[in-house]
Write a protein that holds these residues in place. Structure first.
Motif, PDB file in Angstrom:
ATOM      1  N   GLN A 176       0.832  -1.202   0.000  1.00  0.00           N
ATOM      2  CA  GLN A 176       0.000   0.000   0.000  1.00  0.00           C
ATOM      3  C   GLN A 176       0.870   1.256   0.000  1.00  0.00           C
ATOM      4  OE1 GLN A 176      -2.614   0.309   3.353  1.00  0.00           O
ATOM      5  NE2 GLN A 176      -3.759   2.037   2.515  1.00  0.00           N
ATOM      6  N   GLN A 177       1.955   1.236   0.816  1.00  0.00           N
ATOM      7  CA  GLN A 177       2.865   2.383   0.828  1.00  0.00           C
ATOM      8  C   GLN A 177       3.578   2.527  -0.506  1.00  0.00           C
ATOM      9  OE1 GLN A 177       5.066   1.076   4.322  1.00  0.00           O
ATOM     10  NE2 GLN A 177       4.345   2.876   5.465  1.00  0.00           N
ATOM     11  N   ALA A 178       4.030   1.425  -1.046  1.00  0.00           N
ATOM     12  CA  ALA A 178       4.722   1.473  -2.334  1.00  0.00           C
ATOM     13  C   ALA A 178       3.804   1.961  -3.442  1.00  0.00           C
ATOM     14  CB  ALA A 178       5.271   0.090  -2.688  1.00  0.00           C
ATOM     15  N   GLY A 179       2.490   1.670  -3.281  1.00  0.00           N
ATOM     16  CA  GLY A 179       1.531   2.105  -4.291  1.00  0.00           C
ATOM     17  C   GLY A 179       1.397   3.612  -4.382  1.00  0.00           C
ATOM     18  N   LEU A 180       1.913   4.332  -3.373  1.00  0.00           N
ATOM     19  CA  LEU A 180       1.904   5.794  -3.451  1.00  0.00           C
ATOM     20  C   LEU A 180       2.839   6.303  -4.536  1.00  0.00           C
ATOM     21  CD1 LEU A 180       1.975   6.628   0.374  1.00  0.00           C
ATOM     22  CD2 LEU A 180      -0.005   6.672  -1.168  1.00  0.00           C
ATOM     23  N   GLY A 181       3.752   5.457  -4.983  1.00  0.00           N
ATOM     24  CA  GLY A 181       4.614   5.805  -6.106  1.00  0.00           C
ATOM     25  C   GLY A 181       5.846   6.568  -5.694  1.00  0.00           C
ATOM     26  N   PHE A 182       6.370   7.341  -6.655  1.00  0.00           N
ATOM     27  CA  PHE A 182       7.604   8.084  -6.473  1.00  0.00           C
ATOM     28  C   PHE A 182       7.316   9.575  -6.553  1.00  0.00           C
ATOM     29  CE2 PHE A 182       8.576   4.094  -8.727  1.00  0.00           C
ATOM     30  CZ  PHE A 182       9.375   3.494  -7.766  1.00  0.00           C
ATOM     31  N   ALA A 183       8.127  10.369  -5.861  1.00  0.00           N
ATOM     32  CA  ALA A 183       7.948  11.822  -5.859  1.00  0.00           C
ATOM     33  C   ALA A 183       9.285  12.510  -6.014  1.00  0.00           C
ATOM     34  CB  ALA A 183       7.277  12.280  -4.565  1.00  0.00           C
ATOM     35  N   GLN A 184       9.251  13.656  -6.664  1.00  0.00           N
ATOM     36  CA  GLN A 184      10.464  14.434  -6.870  1.00  0.00           C
ATOM     37  C   GLN A 184      10.567  15.533  -5.810  1.00  0.00           C
ATOM     38  OE1 GLN A 184      11.359  15.919 -10.890  1.00  0.00           O
ATOM     39  NE2 GLN A 184      11.733  17.934  -9.984  1.00  0.00           N
ATOM     40  N   LEU A 185      11.715  15.607  -5.161  1.00  0.00           N
ATOM     41  CA  LEU A 185      11.966  16.665  -4.187  1.00  0.00           C
ATOM     42  C   LEU A 185      12.626  17.841  -4.896  1.00  0.00           C
ATOM     43  CD1 LEU A 185      12.082  17.570  -1.183  1.00  0.00           C
ATOM     44  CD2 LEU A 185      14.384  16.582  -1.129  1.00  0.00           C
ATOM     45  N   PRO A 186      12.036  19.089  -4.852  1.00  0.00           N
ATOM     46  CA  PRO A 186      12.660  20.229  -5.509  1.00  0.00           C
ATOM     47  C   PRO A 186      14.071  20.455  -4.977  1.00  0.00           C
ATOM     48  CG  PRO A 186      10.442  20.771  -4.795  1.00  0.00           C
ATOM     49  CD  PRO A 186      10.772  19.440  -4.188  1.00  0.00           C
ATOM     50  N   ALA A 187      14.995  20.764  -5.878  1.00  0.00           N
ATOM     51  CA  ALA A 187      16.379  21.018  -5.478  1.00  0.00           C
ATOM     52  C   ALA A 187      16.453  22.358  -4.760  1.00  0.00           C
ATOM     53  CB  ALA A 187      17.275  21.025  -6.716  1.00  0.00           C
ATOM     54  N   PRO A 188      16.793  22.368  -3.470  1.00  0.00           N
ATOM     55  CA  PRO A 188      16.837  23.635  -2.744  1.00  0.00           C
ATOM     56  C   PRO A 188      18.029  24.475  -3.167  1.00  0.00           C
ATOM     57  CG  PRO A 188      17.642  21.857  -1.365  1.00  0.00           C
ATOM     58  CD  PRO A 188      17.161  21.225  -2.626  1.00  0.00           C
ATOM     59  N   LEU A 189      17.884  25.807  -3.080  1.00  0.00           N
ATOM     60  CA  LEU A 189      18.976  26.716  -3.369  1.00  0.00           C
ATOM     61  C   LEU A 189      19.726  27.018  -2.079  1.00  0.00           C
ATOM     62  CD1 LEU A 189      17.438  29.341  -5.811  1.00  0.00           C
ATOM     63  CD2 LEU A 189      19.151  27.611  -6.344  1.00  0.00           C
ATOM     64  N   GLY A 190      21.043  26.938  -2.148  1.00  0.00           N
ATOM     65  CA  GLY A 190      21.857  27.391  -1.042  1.00  0.00           C
ATOM     66  C   GLY A 190      22.096  28.883  -1.186  1.00  0.00           C
ATOM     67  N   VAL A 191      22.129  29.596  -0.076  1.00  0.00           N
ATOM     68  CA  VAL A 191      22.368  31.033  -0.087  1.00  0.00           C
ATOM     69  C   VAL A 191      23.613  31.326   0.731  1.00  0.00           C
ATOM     70  CG1 VAL A 191      21.465  33.315   0.478  1.00  0.00           C
ATOM     71  CG2 VAL A 191      19.916  31.529  -0.346  1.00  0.00           C
ATOM     72  N   ALA A 192      24.631  31.881   0.098  1.00  0.00           N
ATOM     73  CA  ALA A 192      25.853  32.273   0.786  1.00  0.00           C
ATOM     74  C   ALA A 192      25.805  33.762   1.082  1.00  0.00           C
ATOM     75  CB  ALA A 192      27.077  31.955  -0.072  1.00  0.00           C
ATOM     76  N   GLY A 193      26.368  34.155   2.218  1.00  0.00           N
ATOM     77  CA  GLY A 193      26.404  35.555   2.604  1.00  0.00           C
ATOM     78  C   GLY A 193      25.404  35.892   3.688  1.00  0.00           C
ATOM     79  N   VAL A 194      24.430  35.006   3.904  1.00  0.00           N
ATOM     80  CA  VAL A 194      23.406  35.199   4.931  1.00  0.00           C
ATOM     81  C   VAL A 194      23.394  33.948   5.802  1.00  0.00           C
ATOM     82  CG1 VAL A 194      20.980  35.635   5.400  1.00  0.00           C
ATOM     83  CG2 VAL A 194      22.043  36.616   3.362  1.00  0.00           C
ATOM     84  N   GLY A 195      23.454  34.131   7.099  1.00  0.00           N
ATOM     85  CA  GLY A 195      23.492  32.999   8.009  1.00  0.00           C
ATOM     86  C   GLY A 195      22.181  32.253   8.081  1.00  0.00           C
ATOM     87  N   ALA A 196      22.245  31.063   8.647  1.00  0.00           N
ATOM     88  CA  ALA A 196      21.060  30.209   8.745  1.00  0.00           C
ATOM     89  C   ALA A 196      19.951  30.864   9.555  1.00  0.00           C
ATOM     90  CB  ALA A 196      21.445  28.861   9.356  1.00  0.00           C
ATOM     91  N   ARG A 197      20.322  31.580  10.629  1.00  0.00           N
ATOM     92  CA  ARG A 197      19.305  32.232  11.459  1.00  0.00           C
ATOM     93  C   ARG A 197      18.561  33.295  10.656  1.00  0.00           C
ATOM     94  NH1 ARG A 197      18.849  36.823  14.599  1.00  0.00           N
ATOM     95  NH2 ARG A 197      17.445  36.639  16.403  1.00  0.00           N
ATOM     96  N   GLN A 198      19.309  34.106   9.884  1.00  0.00           N
ATOM     97  CA  GLN A 198      18.668  35.148   9.085  1.00  0.00           C
ATOM     98  C   GLN A 198      17.773  34.550   8.009  1.00  0.00           C
ATOM     99  OE1 GLN A 198      21.809  35.128  10.079  1.00  0.00           O
ATOM    100  NE2 GLN A 198      22.613  37.184  10.427  1.00  0.00           N
ATOM    101  N   LEU A 199      18.207  33.445   7.415  1.00  0.00           N
ATOM    102  CA  LEU A 199      17.377  32.798   6.397  1.00  0.00           C
ATOM    103  C   LEU A 199      16.053  32.331   6.991  1.00  0.00           C
ATOM    104  CD1 LEU A 199      20.033  30.678   4.461  1.00  0.00           C
ATOM    105  CD2 LEU A 199      18.827  32.702   3.624  1.00  0.00           C
ATOM    106  N   THR A 200      16.127  31.768   8.209  1.00  0.00           N
ATOM    107  CA  THR A 200      14.913  31.300   8.870  1.00  0.00           C
ATOM    108  C   THR A 200      13.990  32.467   9.208  1.00  0.00           C
ATOM    109  OG1 THR A 200      16.077  29.395   9.798  1.00  0.00           O
ATOM    110  CG2 THR A 200      14.019  30.045  10.856  1.00  0.00           C
ATOM    111  N   LEU A 201      14.551  33.535   9.768  1.00  0.00           N
ATOM    112  CA  LEU A 201      13.740  34.696  10.105  1.00  0.00           C
ATOM    113  C   LEU A 201      13.137  35.345   8.870  1.00  0.00           C
ATOM    114  CD1 LEU A 201      15.928  36.372  12.885  1.00  0.00           C
ATOM    115  CD2 LEU A 201      13.726  35.231  13.173  1.00  0.00           C
ATOM    116  N   ALA A 202      13.893  35.373   7.781  1.00  0.00           N
ATOM    117  CA  ALA A 202      13.379  35.960   6.545  1.00  0.00           C
ATOM    118  C   ALA A 202      12.141  35.216   6.071  1.00  0.00           C
ATOM    119  CB  ALA A 202      14.459  35.949   5.463  1.00  0.00           C
TER     120      ALA A 202
END
Length: 581
Positions: A176-202
């Motif tokens: 039943q789980q396998a019957g859900l098929g396959f899914a594509q995960l969007p490729a996330p963009l990395g952002v340099a110059g801004v810290g992880a905390r600022q990215l989260t707050l943004a």
């Protein structure tokens, strides 16, 4: 569909996900890493998918640390007919190496070439199991990677009952789980110059804004010291950026094949932009981080070394050498005796890329200069240059004062990003440069418009909202606006000439603080933009509008003016009813 077979049980399987990623961290790779392999496969010949057989041995190349490709081995499990898109099959493989055995198929491995025993190229690793670390990968056929299919890759790939039962027999999931098929995960963009905390707050404070990249995370900025163009080889690191410089927004994967200066990689799109002008970068892999879902590659980008010309269903294609034309985004931030200028180059001239780079550029520069939460005020000027649909050059500029009780960086940054987004969405407009100049102050004076007053018997008296002021057509109405702040109040004179054509009628006078007025709004032409910018009311100003009412109660503006600036931002609105004789 060809049956998927396996000799070892896989981890839980319910979907496939694309694997692309980048980050920044420092850690050592264990001593069991595969030995570096010679980066063969340039100008590779495609291996026909129809000739693949279950249990067929394969080899491949990828990078887990540094810039030199390492070898891995594996076997073919089967083929999903039309698994990626109509007419585009997905090859299922099980792979092994010291690093794959440690973390499974990882984000950033996208594009890793997979070869048949005779050296022909089967395709690029592009998918991995989503429910846990696994050596099972989905491969995009290399024979299709230059076709630039017009149909999009399926976000989900369905399987029939027989395939679901086969998957269940060779994994930890139910049919039943396998019957859900396959899914594509969007490729996330990395952002340099801004810290992880600022990215989260943004993301938390973005509200309804959609131009910031989703699931962005902090990475290492592009620099010439990280890696050179000679490292872009089959199985080597490959990155594609929307912007680089102070702010770098990019995805890292792997080159599948390099031939006569042309590069093919990833095996899936970055953002599926079609024909594009992303910058092509080499990269230096630091470490592959374990993760419960899928490991991910941490890497620093090298300086741009070419142009990605196509971002398609089957992967990205680019050329080494010529760099894309870019839009310069610069910011100057001053706070006391500290000042800094930051510059980024945007290679993808979409409203999202331009607006998000403008926002992040300001955010990063202010963070470097102020180095803390800013709850004072900021005077910020911006200038945007470009060309309109007719090729005529334009320059738009404006200045505003901002006050925030939580963090000016986001208050001002989003305002600047919104302005660039509105301008970039005008059909036919090309933006050449965006520059901002901001001065931060500790003073945070702000006012609320609390009353309108007029003189009665020599004394200033509050105007009642329910009682109309009698005025004579052709005369001058003199009022004052009362602005109340935390440390006291001030007044602003309001002088309005009543037109003779209003005689015998009624109307009202509206006075609104600039902080209550919107930005540029939706723009459809440069002419409209120029008018909107010319009419922008600063946050430290007041707008006065005289409205004439018809006998049916319909209002029509018969004049307006802008007052100020004052020494702080102004919120609030007040109105006065008028009876004209």
């Amino acid at each position: 569909m060809q049956r998927i077979t396996a000799h070892r049980r896989a981890r839980a399987l319910a979907s496939l996900v694309t694997v692309a990623g980048l980050g920044l961290a420092v850690a050592a790779v264990g001593p069991g890493s595969a030995q570096a392999a010679d980066p063969t496969g340039d100008c590779a010949t495609p291996y026909p998918v129809a000739e693949l057989a279950a249990d067929q041995p394969v080899t491949g190349l990828t990078v887990s640390r540094g810039t030199t490709p390492e070898g891995f081995t594996g076997e073919v499990l089967g083929v999903l007919d039309d698994g990626i898109a109509p007419g585009l099959d997905m090859v299922m493989v099980r792979l092994t190496s010291a690093e794959i055995d440690r973390v499974g198929i990882w984000q950033g491995m996208s594009g890793s070439p997979v070869y048949a025993a005779d050296g022909r190229l089967i395709g690029a690793v592009a998918y991995g199991l989503a429910m846990g670390a696994s050596p099972v990968a989905g491969v995009t056929p290399f024979a299709d990677m230059d076709d630039y299919l017009g149909t999009g890759a399926a976000r989900t790939v369905t399987v029939d009952g027989a395939a679901a039962r086969t998957i269940a027999r060779h994994s930890d999931v139910t049919a039943q789980q396998a019957g859900l098929g396959f899914a594509q995960l969007p490729a996330p963009l990395g952002v340099a110059g801004v810290g992880a905390r600022q990215l989260t707050l943004a993301q938390q404070h973005a509200g309804s804004r959609t131009y910031l990249p989703r699931s962005a995370y902090a990475v290492g900025r592009a620099s010439a010291d990280a890696a050179g163009p000679d490292t872009v080889v089959a199985g080597g690191n490959l990155a594609a950026s929307l912007a680089y410089g102070d702010i770098t927004m990019a995805a890292v994967g792997t080159a599948t094949s390099v031939c006569d200066g042309k590069v093919v990689g990833f095996g899936h799109p970055v953002q599926r932009l079609g024909a594009t002008t992303m910058a092509l970068h080499p990269a230096d892999a630091i470490y592959v981080q374990e993760d419960l879902v899928a490991g991910f590659k941490l890497a620093n980008l090298g300086a741009p070394a070419g142009t990605i010309t196509d971002d398609r269903t089957t992967g990205i294609t680019g050329v080494l050498g010529p760099l894309p034309e870019t839009t310069g985004v610069s910011s100057i931030v001053t706070y006391g005796d500290r000042s800094r200028t930051g510059v980024s180059q945007v290679s993808v001239h979409t409203p999202d890329a331009l607006a998000s780079t403008t926002f992040y550029q300001f955010l990063a520069n202010q963070d470097r200069v102020v180095d803390g939460t800013v709850d004072g005020s900021e005077l910020a000027s911006w200038t945007v240059t470009g060309t309109g649909p007719d090729g005529a050059a334009f320059e738009l500029t404006s200045t505003d004062l901002y006050v925030s009780n939580w963090d000016l960086s986001y208050e001002v940054g989003f305002s600047l990003g919104d302005i660039v987004y509105a301008l970039a969405r005008i059909p036919g407009v090309s933006i050449d440069s965006v520059s901002t100049d901001a001065t931060v102050r500790d003073d945070a004076t702000s006012y609320r418009l609390t009353a309108l007053q007029r003189k009665v018997d020599g004394e200033w008296t509050n105007v009642s909202r329910r009682q109309a002021i009698p005025v004579r057509a052709g005369s001058t109405l003199r009022l004052q606006a009362v602005l109340s702040g935390a440390t006291g109040s001030t007044t602003v004179p309001v002088t309005v000439r009543i037109p003779r054509r209003m005689a015998g009628g009624a109307g009202f006078l509206d006075v609104t603080g600039g902080q209550y007025l919107g930005g540029l709004g939706r723009l459809t032409s440069i002419e409209q933009a120029q008018k909107a910018v010319a009419n922008l009311v600063r946050n430290d100003q007041l707008k006065v509008t005289l409205v004439s009412l018809s006998k049916r109660g319909r209002g029509q503006s018969v004049g307006s003016q802008v007052l100020g600036p004052v020494d702080g931002v102004v919120a609030g609105s007040r109105s006065a009813q008028l009876v004209v004789r």
